[in-house]
Every structure is written in structure tokens, then in C-alpha cells.
Motif scaffolding. Structure first.
Motif, mmCIF file in Angstrom:
data_model
loop_
_atom_site.group_PDB
_atom_site.id
_atom_site.type_symbol
_atom_site.label_atom_id
_atom_site.label_comp_id
_atom_site.label_asym_id
_atom_site.label_seq_id
_atom_site.Cartn_x
_atom_site.Cartn_y
_atom_site.Cartn_z
ATOM 1 N N GLN A 25 0.824 -1.209 0.000
ATOM 2 C CA GLN A 25 0.000 0.000 0.000
ATOM 3 C C GLN A 25 0.860 1.261 0.000
ATOM 4 N N ALA A 26 1.940 1.243 0.751
ATOM 5 C CA ALA A 26 2.834 2.407 0.798
ATOM 6 C C ALA A 26 3.498 2.637 -0.553
ATOM 7 N N VAL A 27 3.903 1.558 -1.216
ATOM 8 C CA VAL A 27 4.532 1.681 -2.536
ATOM 9 C C VAL A 27 3.522 2.224 -3.539
ATOM 10 N N ARG A 28 2.309 1.692 -3.516
ATOM 11 C CA ARG A 28 1.272 2.170 -4.444
ATOM 12 C C ARG A 28 0.982 3.659 -4.229
ATOM 13 N N ALA A 29 0.881 4.066 -2.967
ATOM 14 C CA ALA A 29 0.612 5.477 -2.671
ATOM 15 C C ALA A 29 1.752 6.362 -3.176
ATOM 16 N N ASN A 30 2.985 5.936 -2.969
ATOM 17 C CA ASN A 30 4.125 6.725 -3.431
ATOM 18 C C ASN A 30 4.184 6.771 -4.957
ATOM 19 N N LEU A 31 3.831 5.671 -5.626
ATOM 20 C CA LEU A 31 3.798 5.674 -7.087
ATOM 21 C C LEU A 31 2.746 6.663 -7.594
ATOM 22 N N ARG A 32 1.573 6.671 -6.950
ATOM 23 C CA ARG A 32 0.515 7.602 -7.328
ATOM 24 C C ARG A 32 0.980 9.052 -7.172
ATOM 25 N N LYS A 33 1.586 9.350 -6.029
ATOM 26 C CA LYS A 33 2.061 10.712 -5.772
ATOM 27 C C LYS A 33 3.152 11.116 -6.766
ATOM 28 N N ALA A 34 4.069 10.198 -7.063
ATOM 29 C CA ALA A 34 5.166 10.504 -7.983
ATOM 30 C C ALA A 34 4.639 10.752 -9.395
ATOM 31 N N ARG A 35 3.623 9.986 -9.824
ATOM 32 C CA ARG A 35 3.029 10.223 -11.145
ATOM 33 C C ARG A 35 2.417 11.616 -11.227
ATOM 34 N N LYS A 36 1.726 12.016 -10.172
ATOM 35 C CA LYS A 36 1.104 13.346 -10.149
ATOM 36 C C LYS A 36 2.157 14.447 -10.208
ATOM 37 N N VAL A 37 3.223 14.278 -9.444
ATOM 38 C CA VAL A 37 4.291 15.284 -9.431
ATOM 39 C C VAL A 37 4.933 15.378 -10.805
ATOM 40 N N TRP A 38 5.208 14.221 -11.421
ATOM 41 C CA TRP A 38 5.858 14.236 -12.733
ATOM 42 C C TRP A 38 4.933 14.841 -13.791
ATOM 43 N N VAL B 199 10.830 13.970 -8.353
ATOM 44 C CA VAL B 199 10.032 12.751 -8.522
ATOM 45 C C VAL B 199 10.636 11.591 -7.737
ATOM 46 N N GLN B 200 11.934 11.400 -7.835
ATOM 47 C CA GLN B 200 12.551 10.308 -7.083
ATOM 48 C C GLN B 200 12.436 10.532 -5.580
ATOM 49 N N ALA B 201 12.504 11.760 -5.159
ATOM 50 C CA ALA B 201 12.356 12.045 -3.727
ATOM 51 C C ALA B 201 10.962 11.668 -3.247
ATOM 52 N N VAL B 202 9.941 11.985 -4.037
ATOM 53 C CA VAL B 202 8.559 11.635 -3.671
ATOM 54 C C VAL B 202 8.375 10.126 -3.737
ATOM 55 N N LEU B 203 8.895 9.508 -4.793
ATOM 56 C CA LEU B 203 8.732 8.071 -4.991
ATOM 57 C C LEU B 203 9.371 7.256 -3.873
ATOM 58 N N LEU B 204 10.542 7.652 -3.440
ATOM 59 C CA LEU B 204 11.287 6.856 -2.466
ATOM 60 C C LEU B 204 11.140 7.336 -1.031
ATOM 61 N N PHE B 205 10.214 8.265 -0.792
ATOM 62 C CA PHE B 205 10.004 8.750 0.571
ATOM 63 C C PHE B 205 9.539 7.600 1.459
ATOM 64 N N GLY B 206 10.253 7.336 2.526
ATOM 65 C CA GLY B 206 9.912 6.268 3.462
ATOM 66 C C GLY B 206 10.394 4.897 3.037
ATOM 67 N N SER B 207 11.109 4.804 1.932
ATOM 68 C CA SER B 207 11.512 3.495 1.411
ATOM 69 C C SER B 207 12.554 2.793 2.272
ATOM 70 N N GLU B 208 13.197 3.530 3.158
ATOM 71 C CA GLU B 208 14.219 2.889 3.999
ATOM 72 C C GLU B 208 13.605 1.895 4.979
ATOM 73 N N THR B 209 12.304 1.938 5.162
ATOM 74 C CA THR B 209 11.653 0.999 6.080
ATOM 75 C C THR B 209 10.842 -0.070 5.355
ATOM 76 N N ALA C 129 7.985 -8.325 -6.700
ATOM 77 C CA ALA C 129 6.890 -7.662 -7.418
ATOM 78 C C ALA C 129 6.928 -6.149 -7.185
ATOM 79 N N MET C 130 7.186 -5.744 -5.949
ATOM 80 C CA MET C 130 7.272 -4.312 -5.638
ATOM 81 C C MET C 130 8.459 -3.683 -6.354
ATOM 82 N N LEU C 131 9.574 -4.387 -6.381
ATOM 83 C CA LEU C 131 10.760 -3.877 -7.069
ATOM 84 C C LEU C 131 10.488 -3.728 -8.559
ATOM 85 N N ALA C 132 9.760 -4.673 -9.133
ATOM 86 C CA ALA C 132 9.420 -4.589 -10.564
ATOM 87 C C ALA C 132 8.540 -3.370 -10.837
ATOM 88 N N ARG C 133 7.601 -3.074 -9.944
ATOM 89 C CA ARG C 133 6.758 -1.888 -10.114
ATOM 90 C C ARG C 133 7.578 -0.598 -10.051
#
Length: 139
Positions: free
Chosen positions: A73-86, A111-121, A127-131
């Protein structure tokens, strides 16, 4: 009668018994962990005398948390936000006829900052890596 032969000359029946015992102990630990997890799911929590509703996912401090500790869910939300920013940034860059190098710098900075926000946890599955890689390649 022929002598018994083993696939590996260094292992014998005693070594095989020790390995089987170790595997059995590991399985017992796994079963105990599953039993403890299921008993924790059966517990009911209350706050001020009212029972709290059990949900699959919820948002905590801006991040989606899942009952099964999945970060999908966190990855999907970040992908959505990154698409909007881009989408917003690319409109401006296209209208200004920006060079590809400048577009790349904007992509990395925003875009990368938005996409990877919180990714350290995150616990990243294949499948997530492929997305994530697909998003990076697509843009």
C-alpha cells in the motif's frame, strides 16, 4: 551383502540424523511463531471502554500500515504521488522547451524524492521492485 554408500563420503547416518533433528527444531519454532501470531489476532482491544475496530490497512503519520506488515500500500501510494508530481513538472518543462538534461535533474530532485520517501523501512518484494523499476523506466 554390499556395504552402504552415501552420496557424500564425509556424511554418514549420524550426520543425517543431526540435520533432520535440526530441521525438526526449526519447524517447531515456525509453528510456535504462527500459533503466537494467531492468538494475537484473536485478542480484542478497547479504548475508553469501547472495542476498537480491526482493519486491514490504516494511515499512520502519512504512511499506510498493513495488518500483515506488507508495504504494498505504501509503494502504491508513493507511485501515485510521484506520477502526479511528474505530470505537473513535465507540463512546465515541455512548455519551456527544457533540455533533456534539465528534465533529468528535475526528475531526480523531485520525482525520485517523492517516490522513495519512506523506502528505507520497506520490505521490498520482487513484485514491488518490478513496479518501482517499471515506473523509473516508463518515465
Amino acid at each position: 551383502m554390499l556395504p552402504l554408500r552415501y552420496a557424500d563420503a564425509t556424511t554418514g547416518p549420524k550426520d543425517n540424523f543431526i540435520r533432520a533433528t535440526f530441521r525438526g527444531q526449526e519447524r517447531k519454532k515456525q509453528y510456535a511463531a504462527v500459533a503466537a501470531a494467531t492468538s494475537a489476532l484473536d485478542q480484542r482491544f478497547t479504548a475508553y471502554g469501547e472495542e476498537l475496530e480491526r482493519v486491514e490497512t490504516f494511515k499512520y503519520l502519512g504512511r499506510f500500515m498493513a495488518q500483515d506488515d506488507s508495504d504494498v500500500q505504501a509503494v502504491r501510494a508513493n507511485l501515485r504521488k510521484a506520477r502526479k508530481v511528474w505530470a505537473r513538472i513535465s507540463r512546465v518543462l515541455c512548455s519551456e522547451n527544457a533540455k533533456p538534461r534539465v528534465c533529468g535533474m528535475f526528475y531526480k530532485a523531485t520525482v525520485q524524492a517523492v517516490l522513495l520517501f519512506g523506502s528505507e523501512t520497506w520490505n521490498v518484494s520482487t513484485a514491488m521492485l518490478a513496479r518501482l523499476e517499471g515506473f523509473h523506466i516508463k518515465i
